[in-house]
Design an enzyme around this catalytic site. Structure first.
Site, PDB file in Angstrom:
ATOM      1  CB  SER A  90     -36.661 -26.128   0.471  1.00  0.00           C
ATOM      2  OG  SER A  90     -35.788 -25.381  -0.183  1.00  0.00           O
TER       3      SER A  90
ATOM      4  CG  HIS B 113     -38.550 -23.862  -4.286  1.00  0.00           C
ATOM      5  ND1 HIS B 113     -38.906 -25.142  -3.881  1.00  0.00           N
ATOM      6  CD2 HIS B 113     -37.820 -23.413  -3.184  1.00  0.00           C
ATOM      7  CE1 HIS B 113     -38.127 -25.721  -2.790  1.00  0.00           C
ATOM      8  NE2 HIS B 113     -37.400 -24.518  -2.326  1.00  0.00           N
TER       9      HIS B 113
ATOM     10  CG  ASP C 280     -40.149 -26.396  -6.775  1.00  0.00           C
ATOM     11  OD1 ASP C 280     -39.200 -25.803  -7.230  1.00  0.00           O
ATOM     12  OD2 ASP C 280     -40.165 -26.942  -5.728  1.00  0.00           O
TER      13      ASP C 280
END
Length: 381
Positions: A157, A357, A324
């Site tokens: 991320s 995610h 995601d």
């Protein structure tokens, strides 16, 4: 009575604090004369200093990536599934470093720290940060630890953005760049989610323009709502439906009753928001979401991602997850396409996972296998 620690854990770990006294000029033009970074290490640095791996944390992460701080800890570090003896990031082979980024709220210099000029907490006056500022401060920490080159810089991320920035800012100091569930820049929708979360915080009457500490207050409700907004985007619709559906925690839809109805998912989100707001800092949340929004890897390279990646000298591993929707697979494919166009060595994998995610933090056999294989190749170089 305590439970014995798992044999594949790094065990009990102690955070360290580095006081870095060389002034750091930030992207915004302001300078920090000195600052502290809190970090943890796992494993042993080899004689040549060639086995060091940097772990870059995401938005709400910190330095505690693996192991336990005491035998009574209920939970280990946030990436314990993948860091430890025999794990993907094998601490029998690597010397692993993870720090709480500048601007954080887990001990590193940030909005809760005392501003030297005023003797009061920095609050919202803390300088605006960019991802490149974190990378420069991480490079100073590497110097402090005697690490001239990382075997790999690894991040998921927002951490993946830091890893990519490392490849451009310090091409001679990184041999492998591991980018998981990330992107070269945020979409407009992602920026919108972040701004909505920031507005929830700033609209809390206890925010006081960021000076809540000097007012002896805290925007707990605003930060809790901000976290609820973020948490929704980290999970997939499938997982939320499977876990909660439309099940009720209290109340009834029976006709003739005037009960207040509470869904299980509502209760879960409030719990997540309340728990997070008890341990995180509101100004740090605002600062880090802005750094996330501002990141654009190719901005200074005529918006040409391949041109940006031509600066890199390292090899790349990129991973994405099919559910995601915050950082969808298309964003990772853009990274891979740019790397191929720049004639860089890249390994890419797409992982099936129902967890959205958050999947990059959770156990997954395919993910673990490919990640382990790539890290093992680094270890044998």
């Amino acid at each position: 009575m305590t439970t014995p620690l798992p044999p594949d854990s790094v065990g009990l770990v102690t955070p360290h604090t580095a006081l870095l006294q060389e002034p750091l000029t930030l992207a915004c033009g302001r300078t920090l004369d000195n600052y502290e970074l809190v970090y943890e290490t796992y494993g042993t640095l080899n004689a040549g200093g060639s086995n060091a791996v940097l772990i870059c944390h995401a938005l709400s992460g910190d330095h505690h990536a693996a192991g336990y701080h005491s035998e009574s800890d209920r939970k280990p570090g946030w990436w314990n599934h993948y860091i430890g003896p025999g794990k993907a990031i094998d601490t029998n082979r690597f010397y692993v470093v993870c720090l709480n980024n500048l601007g954080g709220c887990s001990g590193s210099t940030g909005p809760r720290s005392i501003e030297p000029a005023t003797g009061k907490p920095w609050g919202a006056r803390f300088p605006t940060l960019r991802v490149r500022d974190w990378v420069h401060s991480q490079a100073r920490l590497a110097d402090y630890l005697g690490i001239r080159q990382w075997a790999a810089v690894v991040g998921g991320s927002l951490g993946g953005m830091q890893a990519m920035r490392w490849a451009l800012e310090y091409p001679n100091r990184i041999r492998h760049c591991v980018v998981i569930a990330s992107a070269m820049k945020l979409s407009a929708q992602n920026i919108a989610f972040n701004e909505t979360a920031r507005q929830a915080i700033m609209s809390d009457p206890n925010y006081h323009d960021g000076d809540y500490l000097t007012h002896d207050t805290y925007p707990k409700s605003g930060l809790a709502v901000a976290r609820m907004i973020g948490h929704i985007t980290y999970l997939s619709d499938h997982v939320m439906g499977e876990k909660f559906g439309r099940e009720l925690r209290s109340g009834s839809f029976e006709q003739g009753l005037d009960d207040l109805v509470e869904f299980q998912v509502e209760s879960y989100l409030r719990y997540q928001g309340d728990t997070f707001s008890d341990k995180f800092d509101a100004n740090t949340y605002i600062l880090m979401t802005r750094a996330l929004d501002y990141f654009d890897l190719a901005r200074e390279y005529n918006d040409d991602p391949a041109g940006a990646f031509r600066r890199a000298q390292c090899q790349f591993y990129v991973a994405s997850f099919n559910t995601d929707w915050r950082f969808p697979m298309e964003r990772s494919r853009e990274i891979v396409d740019a790397l191929i166009a720049a004639d860089k060595s890249v390994s890419y994998t797409e992982i099936d996972s129902p967890y959205g995610h958050d999947a990059f933090l959770l156990p997954n056999e395919h993910y673990e296998q490919t990640f382990r294989q790539y890290m093992a190749r680094i270890a044998t170089e």
